[in-house]
Design an enzyme around this catalytic site. Structure first.
Site, short mmCIF file in Angstrom:
data_model
loop_
_atom_site.label_atom_id
_atom_site.label_comp_id
_atom_site.label_asym_id
_atom_site.label_seq_id
_atom_site.Cartn_x
_atom_site.Cartn_y
_atom_site.Cartn_z
N LYS A 1 0.84 -1.23 -0.21
CA LYS A 1 -0.03 -0.17 0.02
C LYS A 1 0.98 1.33 -0.05
O LYS A 1 0.41 2.20 -0.45
CB LYS A 1 -0.94 -0.07 1.19
N THR B 1 -3.22 1.57 -3.34
CA THR B 1 -3.68 2.87 -3.79
C THR B 1 -3.20 3.84 -2.90
O THR B 1 -3.56 3.76 -1.59
CB THR B 1 -5.11 2.80 -3.94
N SER C 1 -12.54 0.85 -6.74
CA SER C 1 -12.88 0.30 -5.48
C SER C 1 -14.08 0.39 -5.08
O SER C 1 -14.59 1.46 -5.16
CB SER C 1 -11.61 1.15 -4.59
N ASN D 1 -14.82 0.08 -2.09
CA ASN D 1 -14.60 0.27 -0.81
C ASN D 1 -14.59 1.81 -0.15
O ASN D 1 -14.16 1.99 0.89
CB ASN D 1 -13.59 -0.27 0.25
N THR D 2 -14.44 2.64 -1.18
CA THR D 2 -14.84 4.05 -0.74
C THR D 2 -15.94 4.61 -1.42
O THR D 2 -16.24 4.33 -2.62
CB THR D 2 -13.47 4.97 -1.76
N LYS E 1 -8.09 1.47 -14.14
CA LYS E 1 -8.30 0.20 -13.56
C LYS E 1 -10.06 0.23 -13.32
O LYS E 1 -10.32 1.09 -12.88
CB LYS E 1 -7.67 0.15 -12.21
N ASN F 1 -10.71 -4.68 -11.04
CA ASN F 1 -10.59 -4.56 -9.61
C ASN F 1 -11.59 -5.78 -9.05
O ASN F 1 -12.00 -6.58 -9.49
CB ASN F 1 -11.33 -3.24 -8.95
N GLY G 1 -8.48 -13.52 -10.23
CA GLY G 1 -8.63 -14.95 -10.16
C GLY G 1 -7.65 -15.80 -10.65
O GLY G 1 -7.85 -16.83 -11.03
N THR H 1 -4.98 -12.53 -4.81
CA THR H 1 -5.50 -13.66 -3.78
C THR H 1 -4.56 -14.87 -3.89
O THR H 1 -4.16 -15.33 -2.91
CB THR H 1 -6.76 -13.71 -4.09
C1 LIG Z 1 -6.78 -7.03 0.73
C2 LIG Z 1 -6.87 -6.32 -0.97
C3 LIG Z 1 -6.65 -5.02 -1.03
C4 LIG Z 1 -6.74 -4.53 -2.12
N1 LIG Z 1 -6.45 -3.12 -2.32
C5 LIG Z 1 -6.42 -2.54 -3.51
C6 LIG Z 1 -6.00 -1.11 -3.67
O1 LIG Z 1 -5.83 -0.56 -2.88
N2 LIG Z 1 -6.24 -0.86 -5.00
C7 LIG Z 1 -6.66 -1.43 -6.19
O2 LIG Z 1 -6.65 -0.90 -7.04
N3 LIG Z 1 -6.97 -2.72 -6.06
C8 LIG Z 1 -6.76 -3.30 -4.78
N4 LIG Z 1 -7.10 -4.38 -4.61
C9 LIG Z 1 -7.79 -5.37 -5.86
C10 LIG Z 1 -6.62 -6.17 -6.66
O3 LIG Z 1 -5.48 -5.36 -6.94
C11 LIG Z 1 -7.06 -7.03 -7.56
O4 LIG Z 1 -7.58 -6.25 -8.75
C12 LIG Z 1 -8.01 -7.88 -7.26
O5 LIG Z 1 -7.70 -8.64 -6.03
C13 LIG Z 1 -8.27 -9.10 -8.29
O6 LIG Z 1 -7.11 -9.92 -8.35
P1 LIG Z 1 -6.96 -11.34 -7.60
O7 LIG Z 1 -8.26 -12.06 -7.89
O8 LIG Z 1 -5.72 -11.98 -8.20
O9 LIG Z 1 -7.03 -11.07 -6.05
C14 LIG Z 1 -7.07 -5.35 -3.29
C15 LIG Z 1 -7.44 -6.67 -3.29
C16 LIG Z 1 -7.25 -7.39 -1.97
C17 LIG Z 1 -7.68 -8.78 -1.86
#
Ligand SMILES: Cc1cc2nc3c(=O)[nH]c(=O)nc-3n(C[C@H](O)[C@H](O)[C@H](O)COP(=O)(O)O)c2cc1C
Length: 323
Positions: A41, A61, A147, A149-150, A185, A214, A263, A285
């Site tokens: 982060k 981010t 995102s 979450n905001t 993104k 995302n 994924g 993940t």
């Molecule tokens: C714990 C966590 C925090 C994340 N924080 C951000 C973030 O700050 N900014 C962002 O663009 N994506 C964030 N993501 C999304 C990841 O960058 C990614 O797009 C998403 O997890 C899908 O990929 P994956 O299936 O390989 O995890 C976050 C994902 C996780 C699991």
């Protein structure tokens, strides 16, 4: 592509070294596998993650001001689904802290993912502030408008707001000694017409590429659908993110690059996104579930997959399913 080849010509091709080195928007990547945003982060550990085999890492981010994010608990494992749910809410130490870390020498390509503060009264201008502070210190910038979450952040994917953000950052970018590639993104929870609108705005405003995607707010692809708050990542995101990637690949201009994320757990998953049109991919993940050796293991497997199909470079496999 050498999908059917016979005799000595074929052997020659198969003996040739298949490397994973590739290029995206002028950036030379040691491998097409990147670490997605949200892990580092505050740009504290980019050299450590690069040394695990990632071809590039995306920090952030990052928002203008430091913020603590949402209350804990805010990160949950769903092991049966090979998934995570997070509602972190851009916990980060802010752009000034990151600007100090960013001055350290970098062992590879490092991009910065930028966003807006939860309490900001002008979210559009937050992107301008972070871009101005950090763009020149990184190899590329990702505008995160996806995102979940905001509150209201994803509204910034609306064409008129996205255009404002892009015009502002572009005017700073062109004044830099070395302008950086800009990526957007996007979320997986979009209708086809939204995606085309976003793509059009991006291509009209000098965006180098799109990152798809995302996390999702949908529980539709869970084996046991349950309601949740936050963003879902991992296995259940593979199909939805691929749907977006496929559409973008079909509709984009040749010069617009795509990074596939969502994924990925194996080299086969990576290869699928590449053949769909991604020039590079990112993971999060599966790295959490499988640990530090995961990346190099997938790289070995990916080389085998390419070689089997007669590709000697990543680039030659990009978009193979579209041809
Ligand atoms: C714990 C966590 C925090 C994340 N924080 C951000 C973030 O700050 N900014 C962002 O663009 N994506 C964030 N993501 C999304 C990841 O960058 C990614 O797009 C998403 O997890 C899908 O990929 P994956 O299936 O390989 O995890 C976050 C994902 C996780 C699991």
């Amino acid at each position: 592509m050498l999908s059917t080849c016979f005799g000595s010509a074929c052997k020659k091709k198969k003996n040739a070294t298949t490397g994973l080195k590739t290029k995206i928007c002028g950036m030379e990547l040691a491998s097409p596998i990147g670490l997605a945003a949200g892990f580092d982060k505050n740009a504290d550990v980019f050299n450590a993650t690069l040394s695990l085999g990632f071809g590039f890492v995306e920090v952030g981010t990052i928002t203008p001001n430091p913020q603590t994010g949402n209350p804990k608990p805010r990160l949950f494992r769903l092991p049966d689904e090979e998934a995570l749910i997070n509602k972190m809410g851009f916990n980060n130490k802010g752009m000034l802290y990151v600007s100090k870390n960013a001055r350290k020498p970098k062992l590879g390509i490092v991009g910065v993912n930028i966003g807006a503060n939860a309490k900001s009264i002008n979210k559009v201008l937050d992107y301008t502030s972070v871009f101005e502070c950090l763009a020149h210190l990184f190899d590329y910038v990702t505008i995160n408008v996806s995102s979940p979450n905001t509150k209201n952040l994803r509204d910034l994917q609306k064409p008129e707001l996205l255009e404002k953000i892009l015009k502002n950052v572009k005017s700073i970018n062109v004044s830099l000694k070395s302008p950086v590639p800009i990526f957007i993104k996007i979320a997986p929870d979009l209708y086809k017409n939204n995606i085309i609108e976003i793509l059009n705005v991006c291509e009209e405003n000098g965006v180098s590429g799109l990152i798809a995607t995302n996390t999702t707010i949908s529980s539709k692809t869970l084996k046991k659908p349950t309601s949740f708050e936050g963003g879902l990542s991992g296995k259940p995101l593979f199909k939805p993110s691929n749907n977006i990637l496929r559409l973008l690949a079909k509709k984009k201009n040749a010069s617009t690059a795509l990074i596939g994320v969502g994924g990925i757990f194996s080299a086969t998953d990576i290869y699928e996104k590449i053949k769909m049109g991604a020039s590079a991919v990112q993971i999060y993940t599966s790295f959490v579930y499988n640990g530090p050796r995961h990346v190099k293991k997938m790289e070995v497997e990916l080389k085998k997959l390419l070689l089997n199909d007669g590709y000697s470079t990543i680039d030659s496999a990009v978009g193979a399913l579209l041809r």
